[in-house]
Design a protein around this motif. Structure first.
Motif: not given
Length: 538
Positions: A501-524
């Protein structure tokens, strides 16, 4: 969010009344059927319903040919039924929008019956009439969207009348101020009843070029359909003169002035022009329409680049108005078939709902999307749509997306006790509401979960949008509202993908949306087949 107009970021559930629920056993849905299902609609978590035409009509185009703007066709019930529907929806916190088909009427409308009699009657100039050429041919080269020339000979007047759609749908002459006034009076009738807004059908078709100039030819490589088949002769022209005329803008301002007298009421224009995005921007500037939507995401093009380009193109042009998006409706092939092919996985439907509901704007969701319904294969002998009958077999028309809602797995899907006006496919009955209700991982359950979760995310409802540079098939963007940034990513393929992901800073995954979720490790980020990912940017 409570300080914003209700329609900003709203999810509007489109009901095609013929196919929703039949209560009187005639095989056609009706207004009491919608009333019976209001609790179901409320359970979906949508903000409003848009009801396709239920007005008095000979049904040549299934209600889009109106014979009386102020009455309910007996096929659907009566005005008292509509009043009960409106009250029941409002009791459940559901807004009600109705279709208004302003540009044309049915040949059975009293206005047209009078207008066609001669050239001197009080309504002689209420429709678009023109003399034949010297050789008897129509006055110009304009074409009907439903095939063939856009002019029909009327022997009573010895003139042609214009019909941009079916020959039984004559175009009103909006250059006549009396037509404009009568049209606005009809709109006021429904505002006085308490409706919350209007979906304005083909709103850019109200005015025509007074000089009746020929449309120029369109090169073969430019014949890209927007809601119509590219092998339709309609695609062979640039439609510069039969619609989208400058005189339409002052009329839209008059319409808006009327609607503004009813606090909370809104307008949503359906726009299909040579540059629909530019027209949407123009039609929503200042005190014109509140919202506009077009057919740009109702095409076969399912790539991240196309979706991004479409949204960014509109964002660049629409600096004042508010967009509304749709990926399915009663005029196009159902989206899971159009974008997913013959056998898409069930969770693709959930991802597509989340995708369109995460874009900046409001959303129209078509009945059956919450069940993941695919396009029905309707046999030629069962076809009802005149568009499909004309262009068969290259184009099968619109019946495949209009088949009745499957409420149960039983005969006729629980839609009717009689043979429905269109058949209910076995595949649809296997996805019936009753069968999905008890499954926590069903498409219906996912729809409800996502809609409830979306209401808690102000950034998704009201935020600005900024796309991220990611390779196909990943569509990624950031929604931002009041300092909170939510990253959204979708995998538009049936294979797992990994992306940095072309982003700056960290990620805080949001859950509870009921979809098949991806997995983030850092920016990957690793996204499963048709997977989704939501995270707050830190």
């Amino acid at each position: 969010m409570s300080q914003q107009p209700w329609w900003r970021g709203a999810v509007i559930y489109q009901i095609y009344p013929r196919s929703f629920q039949d209560t009187n056993g005639d095989g056609v849905g009706d207004l009491p059927g919608i009333i019976d299902k209001l609790d179901y609609i409320a359970s979906l978590g949508v903000d409003a319903i848009w009801i396709s035409p239920f007005f008095k009509s000979p049904m040549a185009d299934f209600g889009y040919d109106i014979a009386d703007y102020r009455d309910v066709d007996p096929l659907f019930g009566n005005l008292a039924d509509f009043d009960r529907l409106l009250a029941g929806a409002h009791q459940r916190g559901i807004k009600v929008m109705i279709d208004q088909v302003l540009s044309h009427t049915s040949v059975e409308h009293d206005w047209f019956k009078e207008s066609r009699e001669d050239k001197t009657n009080p309504k002689a100039d209420w429709y678009v009439w023109a003399d034949a050429n010297e050789d008897g041919t129509p006055p110009n080269n304009w074409l009907s969207l439903f095939g063939g020339v856009a002019w029909r000979w009327e022997p009573r007047r010895c003139q042609y009348y214009l019909h941009n759609f079916l020959s039984s749908q004559p175009d009103l002459n909006f250059h006549n101020p009396e037509v404009q006034k009568a049209t606005l009076d009809n709109v006021k009738f429904w505002l006085d009843k308490g409706v919350d807004g209007f979906r304005l059908d083909a709103i850019n078709f109200c005015f025509h070029d007074k000089q009746l100039r020929d449309n120029p030819a369109k090169p073969k490589d430019k014949r890209v359909g927007r809601g119509f088949s590219p092998d339709n002769p309609y695609a062979f022209q640039y439609h510069w003169y039969n619609n989208t005329q400058p005189e339409n803008l002052p009329f839209l301002e008059e319409l808006r002035a009327l609607v503004d007298q009813y606090p909370g009421a809104t307008t949503l224009g359906e726009i299909s022009s040579e540059d629909s995005l530019a027209t949407m921007a123009e039609y929503t500037e200042g005190r014109r329409l509140h919202m506009g939507y077009s057919f740009e995401l109702l095409t076969d093009d399912f790539t991240a680049a196309y979706i991004r380009g479409t949204v960014e193109g509109l964002e660049a042009k629409m600096t004042q108005g508010w967009p509304c998006w749709a990926i399915s409706n009663h005029d196009v092939q159902r989206v899971v078939t159009r974008w997913g092919g013959a056998a898409p996985p069930a969770h693709m439907a959930s991802m597509l709902t989340a995708l369109v509901c995460s874009l900046r704007g409001s959303v129209c969701v078509y009945q059956g999307e919450e069940l993941g319904l695919a396009e029905a294969d309707v046999a030629f002998e069962d076809l009802q749509d005149p568009y499909g009958i004309t262009f068969w077999p290259q184009f099968k028309g619109r019946d495949g997306c209009r088949t009745p809602m499957p409420w149960t797995g039983g005969e006729h899907g629980g839609f009717s006790t009689a043979k429905p006006w269109l058949p209910v496919p076995d595949d649809h009955r296997s996805k019936a509401v009753a069968l999905q209700e008890g499954q926590h991982d069903s498409t219906l359950a996912s729809f409800r979960t996502f809609m409830a979760w979306r209401k808690t995310q102000a950034a998704l409802v009201l935020g600005e949008i900024r796309f991220l540079d990611c390779p196909e098939p990943v569509l990624a963007f950031v929604r931002e509202h009041e300092g909170k940034q939510v990253l959204v990513a979708f995998n538009l393929s049936d294979a797992q993908v990994e992306v940095t992901l072309p982003i700056e800073g960290g990620l805080k995954p949001l859950s509870g949306h009921g979809l098949l979720e991806g997995l983030a490790e850092g920016k990957a980020l690793r996204l499963p087949s048709y997977g989704s990912f939501f995270a707050e940017l830190g």
